[in-house]
Design an enzyme around this catalytic site. Sequence first.
Site, PDB file in Angstrom:
ATOM      1  N   THR A   1       0.831  -1.203   0.000  1.00 33.93           N
ATOM      2  CA  THR A   1       0.000   0.000   0.000  1.00 33.93           C
ATOM      3  C   THR A   1       0.863   1.250   0.000  1.00 33.93           C
ATOM      4  O   THR A   1       1.708   1.434   0.882  1.00 33.93           O
ATOM      5  CB  THR A   1      -0.907   0.009   1.248  1.00 33.93           C
ATOM      6  OG1 THR A   1      -1.695  -1.178   1.267  1.00 33.93           O
ATOM      7  CG2 THR A   1      -1.808   1.226   1.273  1.00 33.93           C
ATOM      8  N   GLU A   2       0.652   2.124  -0.985  1.00 35.76           N
ATOM      9  CA  GLU A   2       1.359   3.407  -1.091  1.00 35.76           C
ATOM     10  C   GLU A   2       2.889   3.247  -0.992  1.00 35.76           C
ATOM     11  O   GLU A   2       3.578   4.103  -0.462  1.00 35.76           O
ATOM     12  CB  GLU A   2       0.856   4.376  -0.016  1.00 35.76           C
ATOM     13  CG  GLU A   2      -0.654   4.571   0.012  1.00 35.76           C
ATOM     14  CD  GLU A   2      -1.211   5.185  -1.255  1.00 35.76           C
ATOM     15  OE1 GLU A   2      -0.431   5.778  -2.017  1.00 35.76           O
ATOM     16  OE2 GLU A   2      -2.435   5.071  -1.488  1.00 35.76           O
ATOM     17  N   LEU A   3       3.386   2.126  -1.498  1.00 33.26           N
ATOM     18  CA  LEU A   3       4.815   1.804  -1.481  1.00 33.26           C
ATOM     19  C   LEU A   3       5.422   1.796  -0.072  1.00 33.26           C
ATOM     20  O   LEU A   3       6.619   2.033   0.099  1.00 33.26           O
ATOM     21  CB  LEU A   3       5.628   2.768  -2.363  1.00 33.26           C
ATOM     22  CG  LEU A   3       5.491   2.639  -3.880  1.00 33.26           C
ATOM     23  CD1 LEU A   3       6.576   3.437  -4.580  1.00 33.26           C
ATOM     24  CD2 LEU A   3       5.523   1.197  -4.349  1.00 33.26           C
TER      25      LEU A   3
ATOM     26  N   TRP B   1       5.579   6.619  -0.651  1.00 36.80           N
ATOM     27  CA  TRP B   1       5.807   7.566  -1.747  1.00 36.80           C
ATOM     28  C   TRP B   1       4.985   8.845  -1.590  1.00 36.80           C
ATOM     29  O   TRP B   1       4.836   9.613  -2.535  1.00 36.80           O
ATOM     30  CB  TRP B   1       5.542   6.902  -3.094  1.00 36.80           C
ATOM     31  CG  TRP B   1       4.111   6.529  -3.421  1.00 36.80           C
ATOM     32  CD1 TRP B   1       3.018   6.578  -2.605  1.00 36.80           C
ATOM     33  CD2 TRP B   1       3.644   6.041  -4.690  1.00 36.80           C
ATOM     34  NE1 TRP B   1       1.897   6.151  -3.265  1.00 36.80           N
ATOM     35  CE2 TRP B   1       2.244   5.819  -4.558  1.00 36.80           C
ATOM     36  CE3 TRP B   1       4.235   5.779  -5.916  1.00 36.80           C
ATOM     37  CZ2 TRP B   1       1.454   5.330  -5.606  1.00 36.80           C
ATOM     38  CZ3 TRP B   1       3.444   5.298  -6.957  1.00 36.80           C
ATOM     39  CH2 TRP B   1       2.084   5.078  -6.796  1.00 36.80           C
TER      40      TRP B   1
END
Length: 465
Positions: free
Chosen positions: A145-147, A299
């Site tokens: 999730t979201e890097l 990120w």
Amino acid sequence: MKNICLYFQLHQPVRLRRYRFFDIGNDHYYYDDYANESNINKLAHTCYLPTNRILLDLIKKYKGKFSVAFSISGTMIDQLKLYAPEVIDSFKELAKTKHAEFLAETSAHSLVSLRNVEEFKRQVAQQVKIIEDTFGQVPVVFRNTELIYSDEIGEVVSQMGFKAILSEGAKQILGWKSSNYMYCNSIEPRLKVLMRNYHMSDDISLRFSNQTWDSWPLTADKFKGWLDGVSESEEVVNLFMNYETFGSVHSVESGIQGFLSALPNVVLSDKNYAFVTPSKAASALQPVSAIHVPSATSWVDEERDVTAWLGNEMQNEAVDKLYALLPLMEQCSDSALLKDWQYLQSSDHFYYMGTKFFANGGNRAYQNPYQTPYDAFINYMNVLTDFAQRLRQAVPQKSQEVKTLQHTIEMQQKEIQELEKQLVKAGVEIKKPAAKRTSSKKSTTSEKVVAESEKKTTRKRVTKK
């Protein structure tokens, strides 16, 4: 040879309706169907369908020389199947080409990797099955999730059998190093780490239509010039971004889809370049070194950490109360509750409670349906309160007591182990007490605690009589 790795994220939360205090216990439907359907249909026709057509044409045109990768959350797949099944069909067409790779993530697009390892593994396994059933691929590369990434998360991902993971090339992690190399996890070196070139990725995903940007307008030729400026020794440029970049974040009128269509032609006209999927990069390239990431990165925002979701008391309270329900969820078999559990875990709910982007106009503020973080928190907690009541009614009381006690014991044991590790690091010798002789019939700690609890309950009943 310089390799270009293109990766796109697709995720939209199931948005919650305005759920008031007086709805708790009376109304168990939490979602804004109109907003969800409108949002998905708009994205389908402005972004997903036209961009998928562009990518399919490029793959066919370049006959294997052009490839891309996607990560589509289970929550997003649910909504596409319900509101825009033609988008799923267009992704299936891409999958058939063998040049569109689908990655694994958590089915709920959740923050569970920061909270519970076993639930994290369950959600990943669920998502792998969803991808296999929907697109006919078994993912071998993971994208959280979201890097969100750390050494410990990478270790767990490696144990699950993945050969590579995507991560943010955060400045506080890389320092003087370049993101344009293959790295490996510092705990499990077998797990390769592809690090996002955030500057070049954000030039496309964030700055493309900004007319005050000193590099506007961005053309394919100009971007190719920037790629040419990358040292010949640097092996892979990872361009990771949200798929909404192409038609939503930047309108079609901005020329963003034309840019995407032109880029492969400009890049592949130079024989020194190739497009690769994450799995192909992981197979072809060897790590130059381990990358040490002790604290979780992502990120999002300038800090590239997890404070976008866990940066204030409201966010932490909401996440803590959500995952405090895990012992009960492990005993739950109700399909409606299981689906609500998935949708309530989406990281977006906690992002809306953040105070950071209200001050600096964060790049996702436009997606927020709430006027203030406090409104987001109150609405979510009202929903979570009703959900918790339904869950407790669905799970037998005895199971609740046993599971809660076992969970408490497990957490205490983990805390003791962590403290022991800290003492060992500090050079303190830990002396274990000598084992006591016991009878052949042994009982576990949890059984003793449960038995003691039952004795106390029996005494209270006798006293009342």
